[in-house]
Design a protein around this motif. Structure first.
Motif, PDB file in Angstrom:
ATOM      1  N   THR A   1      -3.925  -9.007   4.138  1.00  0.00           N
ATOM      2  CA  THR A   1      -2.623  -8.857   4.528  1.00  0.00           C
ATOM      3  C   THR A   1      -1.547  -8.938   3.406  1.00  0.00           C
ATOM      4  O   THR A   1      -0.294  -9.233   3.758  1.00  0.00           O
ATOM      5  CB  THR A   1      -2.380  -9.639   5.861  1.00  0.00           C
ATOM      6  N   GLY A   2      -2.090  -9.634   2.200  1.00  0.00           N
ATOM      7  CA  GLY A   2      -1.237  -9.844   1.137  1.00  0.00           C
ATOM      8  C   GLY A   2      -0.891 -11.306   1.270  1.00  0.00           C
ATOM      9  O   GLY A   2       0.226 -11.845   0.253  1.00  0.00           O
TER      10      GLY A   2
ATOM     11  N   LEU B   1      -3.511  -5.165  -3.473  1.00  0.00           N
ATOM     12  CA  LEU B   1      -3.170  -6.156  -4.383  1.00  0.00           C
ATOM     13  C   LEU B   1      -1.770  -6.236  -5.135  1.00  0.00           C
ATOM     14  O   LEU B   1      -1.500  -7.183  -5.659  1.00  0.00           O
ATOM     15  CB  LEU B   1      -4.260  -6.559  -5.366  1.00  0.00           C
ATOM     16  N   GLU B   2      -1.365  -4.952  -5.010  1.00  0.00           N
ATOM     17  CA  GLU B   2      -0.034  -4.949  -5.695  1.00  0.00           C
ATOM     18  C   GLU B   2       1.242  -5.194  -4.628  1.00  0.00           C
ATOM     19  O   GLU B   2       2.289  -4.954  -4.842  1.00  0.00           O
ATOM     20  CB  GLU B   2       0.092  -3.666  -6.195  1.00  0.00           C
ATOM     21  N   MET B   3       0.873  -5.364  -3.428  1.00  0.00           N
ATOM     22  CA  MET B   3       1.846  -5.324  -2.330  1.00  0.00           C
ATOM     23  C   MET B   3       2.029  -6.566  -1.674  1.00  0.00           C
ATOM     24  O   MET B   3       1.279  -7.387  -1.567  1.00  0.00           O
ATOM     25  CB  MET B   3       1.556  -4.003  -1.364  1.00  0.00           C
ATOM     26  N   SER B   4       3.349  -6.693  -1.109  1.00  0.00           N
ATOM     27  CA  SER B   4       4.140  -7.884  -0.476  1.00  0.00           C
ATOM     28  C   SER B   4       3.384  -7.650   1.123  1.00  0.00           C
ATOM     29  O   SER B   4       3.064  -6.562   1.371  1.00  0.00           O
ATOM     30  CB  SER B   4       5.123  -7.969  -0.713  1.00  0.00           C
ATOM     31  N   GLU B   5       3.599  -9.037   1.821  1.00  0.00           N
ATOM     32  CA  GLU B   5       3.081  -8.672   3.150  1.00  0.00           C
ATOM     33  C   GLU B   5       3.834  -7.611   3.970  1.00  0.00           C
ATOM     34  O   GLU B   5       3.196  -6.917   4.631  1.00  0.00           O
ATOM     35  CB  GLU B   5       3.447  -9.912   3.829  1.00  0.00           C
ATOM     36  N   PRO B   6       5.102  -7.728   3.988  1.00  0.00           N
ATOM     37  CA  PRO B   6       5.915  -6.473   4.698  1.00  0.00           C
ATOM     38  C   PRO B   6       5.444  -5.191   4.226  1.00  0.00           C
ATOM     39  O   PRO B   6       5.466  -4.014   5.100  1.00  0.00           O
ATOM     40  CB  PRO B   6       7.227  -6.617   4.380  1.00  0.00           C
TER      41      PRO B   6
ATOM     42  N   LYS C   1      12.508  -0.324   8.307  1.00  0.00           N
ATOM     43  CA  LYS C   1      12.870  -2.046   8.474  1.00  0.00           C
ATOM     44  C   LYS C   1      13.691  -2.288   7.570  1.00  0.00           C
ATOM     45  O   LYS C   1      13.760  -3.744   7.387  1.00  0.00           O
ATOM     46  CB  LYS C   1      11.356  -2.563   8.842  1.00  0.00           C
ATOM     47  N   GLY C   2      14.425  -1.726   6.945  1.00  0.00           N
ATOM     48  CA  GLY C   2      15.569  -2.072   5.853  1.00  0.00           C
ATOM     49  C   GLY C   2      16.663  -2.613   6.618  1.00  0.00           C
ATOM     50  O   GLY C   2      16.732  -2.836   7.825  1.00  0.00           O
TER      51      GLY C   2
ATOM     52  N   LYS D   1      11.162  -7.250   5.267  1.00  0.00           N
ATOM     53  CA  LYS D   1      11.470  -7.986   4.037  1.00  0.00           C
ATOM     54  C   LYS D   1      12.194  -9.083   4.357  1.00  0.00           C
ATOM     55  O   LYS D   1      13.408  -8.676   4.362  1.00  0.00           O
ATOM     56  CB  LYS D   1      11.835  -6.929   3.151  1.00  0.00           C
ATOM     57  N   VAL D   2      11.436 -10.021   4.581  1.00  0.00           N
ATOM     58  CA  VAL D   2      12.464 -11.401   4.970  1.00  0.00           C
ATOM     59  C   VAL D   2      13.533 -11.753   3.982  1.00  0.00           C
ATOM     60  O   VAL D   2      14.529 -12.020   4.378  1.00  0.00           O
ATOM     61  CB  VAL D   2      11.487 -12.445   5.080  1.00  0.00           C
TER      62      VAL D   2
END
Lengths: 273, 534, 380
Positions: A79-80, A98-103, A137-138, C250-251
């Motif tokens: 899940t980052g 591995l290149e991505m953030s949690e969201p 979710k922006g 995106k917190v």
């Protein structure tokens, strides 16, 4: 020029200015998740050691293993939350986790249920489900968001599924432990992820609650791919056909529950013989 | 002041017997209006070997010797009465000759620049024989570049017998400067002189070389002198660096002292204590009060203040912990606000009790003064003491936490409260003690600060943000980190000060830390692993 | 759930009604003859205008602290920056009426022997430009600072401390004469605004009403945000930040948006404050100011918005009264307020009132009071 490119690549703030599309999930080979040669260590302690794990699409896979085997760390990597020291993690053929953030990972279709139920206690059950609803979710989309009829239907449907229809306007903090677990599963359903990571969903539950949870999870499998971490062997036996045993950060054995239980190495690890 | 000098002079005057004749001759010559006569007079007095010669020459240099027009006696002015002046004869021990005259009745013994120069070197050569090395040093300094053949000879003789190293090396410089510039020096002695001057860090040596470079026509000598200048500059630069480092370390020590208590309360206990600065202030005021109680023994009062300040601040700290903070564990932001309120109360309390004005605390003698490493690098003692004090406090604290029962319990509670309780550690007691310890060290820091700045109600506020920066920069929960962070921030501040100015340097340091925390939120030496999460 | 009902719930309607009433009544009472017992002096009106600016500032703080959980100890910096932007405009309006009569340079620059206007003073002779800067400068600072801080996940007390360091650094910077903002003395001796004499009663009335309008509109804007889904995301971040990440938000961006919005509101408050008090100087940046305004919000009650307004007005009224009547007591009172509110009123005065009237259905956070007693073992 390269520098600028790199800067733009790292820059994550302006993402909300762009359309929020996740890269296409390609599961043409039938496998949804590839973890290859992953290692990670904290302060010299190897939590994950050369781990290899492949999950097929639609599978319900149970991960068992003694404490400290690296189960939670593995989920953190997928899940980052934690970055591995080496190895690769791919979601389908094309998405490099591995290149991505949690969201970003969550948006790409990986949902996670924590060991300790974490719901937003100061908000209503309804709001909890609303927040986890799939979709853009922006910041500005969220600011201007309105419910469509189908979204409201979806929430209603999930409320029914997790049996919290009566409690929809109750604050989540007021729910019982089991209800919180279900709400969290409900939140996963709202997210509609391709891959579900479920960490000890029945810890601290009564038998009745456990049965209900089992039903919920079974209904999830098929439509979703599920990775389940669990200590309760009976519960695992009742659910899964494929079981992976982790020990000291790598895979010790893999197979059906019966195969695994008769595996000598597994017996040794569990019983210490 | 002048009157006092005069009186002592007049009292001493009765001792003038043995060489009275020569001294008298010189004095007689001073009465002349002709500068050349006066110059002879100065030479006569200087050569008289009389104990009071130096004093008379000094009076002359300062223009305090007058001639009474009517009696043709040398007099000095003793005081003023209305618009009249009270004058006294030069050698009147009893004051019988005191008389009141109008300004016009007396005439100052005038001197010109040339006389002034010869007066100075005459005084200097007299001082050369003084018993106090500091005076001798001053004298030689006075003479550099102004040596006549007679003085040169005097210095040469002095050099043989001189026992003080500093004076001796300065005499070498003085002689070398003369060798270098003298018309009749040969090249070899000039080269010798250049080499000797290149070794010296005396400002005069550098000036002489510089002047020589500007004036000489001899290319090879010029080259040598230039090389010497470069080597001097190089060494001066290093001395400058060493000085900056020293200042930086002393500032850093202050920061460490102020922050180390915070490192315990914030780092080990996770409590944000905004009143920490005020606990430092309490320590400083304790020093002030102790000093008021024992005004005759400043040195002892400082030593007494250290445990006293520790106790006062520790007790205040424990009261804060028991009264407020313990209800707020696990809610760091609320703790921050509540302790900030306490800091306001403490500030106002001090303001009401001691007045809002700053108080100054005396520095004991053993802490004032300087250690001169070489002519361009000297270390002030009080800063040196602060550095030492900081290291001692740090070492004691470190050992306390590492080797004592309390230390083990503190660390146990910090790592796992529930487990520690299960093992029979009275966690409440440990909390109170830990907080008392951190607060007490703040008080001790206050003692140190009282030696550097004035003590006032705002003393603590000035340090609280810096202290937090040090702790956060070093990594929360890490004493070593606090030490390294404090010292390096102090040094960084002092390095930047010359070209950025004190305020801008401080701003830059703050901005740097703000950016640094973005990059490494857990500081220089983060605690790693699972326990550090959350 | 239609949004407008969400924004204009009972408490908001009540708040706006009171605000409009006060905004209209005070200028009217001001026109009465001064012998009339109902007469409100211009001094009192300006004082109330000042309180309205503080209230707006408190609303801005409540937005980030109450709803997003970021305890900013540097919000006075945004307030002061907005104030300085307005002050620069007012300085340029003085023109050649200053002591030195220089048509271009403000007095302090003439005094410092400056030959020309620093580049960043250009444009401030135009009101529209100043107005733009009032919004842009605090917003930009908040954006850069927030972008750095949130991206690297600086949270909790660390964030509080570095916001405090930020305002402290600005305090030191603005004290410097070389910065070109009047150093120690700041900007003062303003003459007029948009061509109207600042001392004139009508101008004062206009500024007072402008403050009330700004507060009202900002309040509605904040309500719009907190009742939107974004507001619920913000509260989710406040209560369980990493969980919010795992459901795909995106917190950093959410935080950045609300933080910048809050900073802009604070800047507007500062800009309205300066012409009413007639001076802006570096002491506005002092960390004490920032932390003091946190207690306004804490006293009034977090995450209610109107609680922040009530707290700001109440504390400042007490301050005005006490610093005049019993100056020694003020800091004791303020200090005690910090301690007592955190210990006994974690939900502020409004929290008590709400508990007494459970009919209020708007707040989503009033049913589950946080435990007020110590919980051992909760510590990280």
């Amino acid at each position: 020029m390269r520098l600028i490119e790199e800067f733009q690549h790292r820059e994550k703030v302006f993402d909300f200015m762009m359309p929020n599309t996740s890269p296409a999930l390609d599961v043409s080979k039938g496998y949804l998740l590839y973890l290859e040669d992953i290692s990670v260590s904290f302060d010299g302690f190897k939590a994950i050691n050369n781990l290899n794990l492949y999950i097929k699409e639609g599978e319900l896979r149970c991960i068992i293993g003694p404490n400290g085997a690296g189960k939670t760390t593995m989920m953190d990597i997928i899940t980052g939350k934690t970055r591995p020291d080496s190895g690769s993690a791919w979601f389908g053929q094309k998405i490099n986790l591995l290149e991505m953030s949690e969201p970003e990972i969550a948006q790409a279709g990986i949902g996670r249920k924590f060991q300790k139920p974490t719901v937003f206690e100061h908000q209503t059950v309804f709001a909890n489900l609303e927040l986890s609803m799939a979709g853009a979710k922006g910041v500005f989309t969220t600011l201007m968001a309105r419910f469509s009829a189908s979204q409201l239907d979806h929430i209603d449907h999930v409320l029914n599924q997790i049996g919290l229809k009566q409690q929809r306007n109750l604050l989540a903090g007021a729910l019982s432990h089991g209800q919180k677990q279900w709400l969290e599963i409900g939140m996963l359903l709202m997210q509609n992820p391709k891959l579900l990571l479920v960490d000890e969903p029945v810890a601290g539950m009564t038998h009745q609650e456990m049965d209900r949870t089992g039903e919920l999870l079974s209904s999830l499998a098929g439509e979703h791919t599920v990775i389940l971490v669990e200590h309760d062997m009976d519960f695992v036996r009742s659910l899964a056909n494929q079981v992976t045993v982790l020990h000291q950060g790598s895979v010790l054995a893999e197979g059906t529950m019966d195969q695994v239980q008769s595996d000598k190495k597994v017996v040794q690890v569990y019983l210490g013989e | 002041m002048i009157a006092r000098v005069l009186w002592s002079f007049l009292l001493l005057a009765c001792a003038l017997t043995t060489h009275a004749a020569t001294l008298e001759q010189g004095l007689e010559q001073l009465k002349s209006k002709d500068f050349s006569h006066i110059e002879q007079g100065i030479a006569t007095i200087a050569a008289s070997g009389d104990d009071n010669a130096e004093l008379i020459l000094n009076l002359l240099l300062n223009g305090e010797i007058y001639r009474h027009k009517k009696s043709n006696e040398l007099v000095t002015i003793q005081g003023k009465e209305d618009k009249q002046l009270i004058i006294v004869n030069l050698f009147d021990d009893s004051g019988d000759s005191a008389q009141t005259v109008s300004k016009r009745k007396i005439k100052k013994v005038r001197i010109n620049n040339k006389l002034r120069a010869s007066l100075k070197s005459a005084i200097a050569s007299l001082k050369l024989n003084s018993n106090d090395p500091v005076l001798r040093l001053e004298a030689v300094n006075q003479l550099i570049g102004k040596l006549n053949p007679v003085l040169y000879q005097t210095l040469l003789e002095r050099q043989q017998t001189e026992s003080d190293d500093r004076v001796k090396s300065l005499i070498d410089v003085a002689l070398a400067v003369t060798d270098l510039n003298s018309q009749d020096s040969d090249k070899a002695s000039q080269i010798n002189a250049i080499e000797l001057l290149s070794e010296s860090l005396q400002p005069a040596a550098r000036n002489a070389l510089q002047q020589f470079v500007d004036e000489t026509d001899n290319a090879s000598l010029k080259f040598k002198a230039n090389k010497g200048l470069r080597s001097i500059d190089e060494r001066r630069k290093w001395a400058g660096h060493a000085e900056t480092l020293f200042f930086g370390l002393s500032l850093g020590s202050v920061l460490v002292l102020a922050a180390i208590g915070l490192a315990i309360t914030f780092g080990v206990m996770g409590v944000i204590n905004m009143a920490h600065g005020e606990l430092i202030m309490l320590g400083a005021y304790t020093t002030y009060v102790v000093q008021l109680l024992m005004p005759n023994n400043i040195a002892l009062s400082i030593l007494v203040s250290i445990p006293a300040a520790f106790l006062v601040s520790a007790i205040a700290g424990i009261m804060i912990e028991r009264g407020v903070i313990r209800f707020l564990y696990g809610r760091p932001l609320e703790t921050l606000l509540a302790t900030f309120g306490i800091s306001l109360i403490l500030q106002q309390a001090v303001r009401s009790v001691f007045s809002p004005l700053n108080r100054s605390v005396a520095t004991p003698e053993f802490m004032s003064g300087v250690i001169e490493i070489n002519p361009v690098l000297s270390l002030t003692l009080n800063r040196l003491y602060i550095i030492a004090f900081c290291l001692i406090v740090f070492a004691l604290l470190f050992m306390l936490l590492r080797y004592t029962r309390l230390g083990i319990e503190v660390r146990a509670v910090a790592q796992n409260r529930a487990m520690a309780r299960a093992m029979g550690v009275r966690s409440e007691w440990v909390d109170a003690m830990t907080f008392g310890l951190g607060s007490g060290i703040a008080g001790v820091a206050g003692v140190a600060l009282s030696q550097l700045t004035n003590v006032g109600p705002n003393l603590g506020q000035a340090y609280i943000i810096d202290s937090f920066m040090v702790v956060v920069f070093g990594g929360v929960g890490n004493l070593w980190g606090t030490l390294v962070a404090g010292l390096s921030l102090g040094v960084a501040n002092k390095i930047m000060e010359p070209w950025a100015g004190a305020v801008l340097a401080k701003i830059l340091v703050l901005v740097f830390i703000i950016l640094f925390i973005q990059k490494r939120p857990r500081g220089l030496f983060p605690q790693k692993g699972r326990s550090a999460e959350g | 759930m239609t949004t407008y009902q969400g924004i204009f719930d009972k408490s908001t309607v009540r708040f706006l009604a009171v605000l409009i009433a006060i905004a209209a009544a005070v200028p009217l009472l001001n026109t009465l003859d001064s012998s009339n017992p109902l007469h409100v002096s211009t001094y009192t009106m300006t004082l109330m205008g000042k309180y309205l600016c503080y209230a707006l500032l408190a609303v801005a703080v409540d937005l980030v602290w109450g709803y997003l959980g970021i305890l900013s100890l540097g919000h006075a910096a945004f307030f002061a920056l907005g104030g300085y932007a307005m002050g620069m405009y007012l300085m340029r309006q003085i023109g050649d009426r200053g002591v030195y009569g220089d048509p271009l340079l403000p007095d302090f620059m003439v005094f410092l022997n400056w030959q020309e206007l620093p580049w960043f003073w250009n444009g401030f002779d135009q009101f529209w430009y100043a107005a733009l800067m009032i919004v842009l400068v605090p917003g930009l600072l908040a954006f850069v600072f927030g972008w750095l801080a949130f991206r690297s996940r600086v949270t909790g007390v660390y964030l509080s401390i570095i916001t405090q360091a930020l305002t402290y650094a600005l305090l030191l910077a603005f004290f410097r004469n070389e910065m070109g903002f009047g150093g120690n003395n700041g900007l003062t001796d303003f003459k007029d605004i948009l061509g109207f004499d600042l001392q004139a009663n009508a101008t004062r009335v206009a500024l007072y009403i402008a403050s009330a309008v700004a507060l009202g509109l900002s309040y509605i804007a904040c309500r719009f945000v907190v009742t939107s889904r974004l507001g619920r995301v913000a509260m989710a971040i406040r209560d369980a930040e990493s969980r919010t990440r795992f459901i795909g938000y995106k917190v950093e961006n959410v935080k950045l948006f609300i933080f910048v919005m809050s900073a802009v509101l604070a800047g507007i408050a500062g800009a309205l404050y300066v012409p009413q008090v007639g001076i802006i100087n570096p002491s506005e940046f002092s960390p004490l100011n920032s932390i003091e305004l946190v207690v306004w919000v804490a006293l009034g009650g977090r995450a209610t918005l109107y609680g922040a307004v009530v707290g700001a007005v109440a504390v400042n009224y007490a301050k005005t009264y006490l610093t005049a009547a019993l100056p020694e007591v003020w800091l004791f009172t303020l200090g005690a307020m910090f301690v007592l509110v955190t210990l006994f009123l974690p939900k502020g005065v409004m929290g008590i009132l709400q508990r007494k009237s459970p009919a209020n259905s708007s707040g989503s956070d009033d049913d589950t009071p946080k435990p007020e007693l110590p919980q051992d073992g909760v510590k990280a």
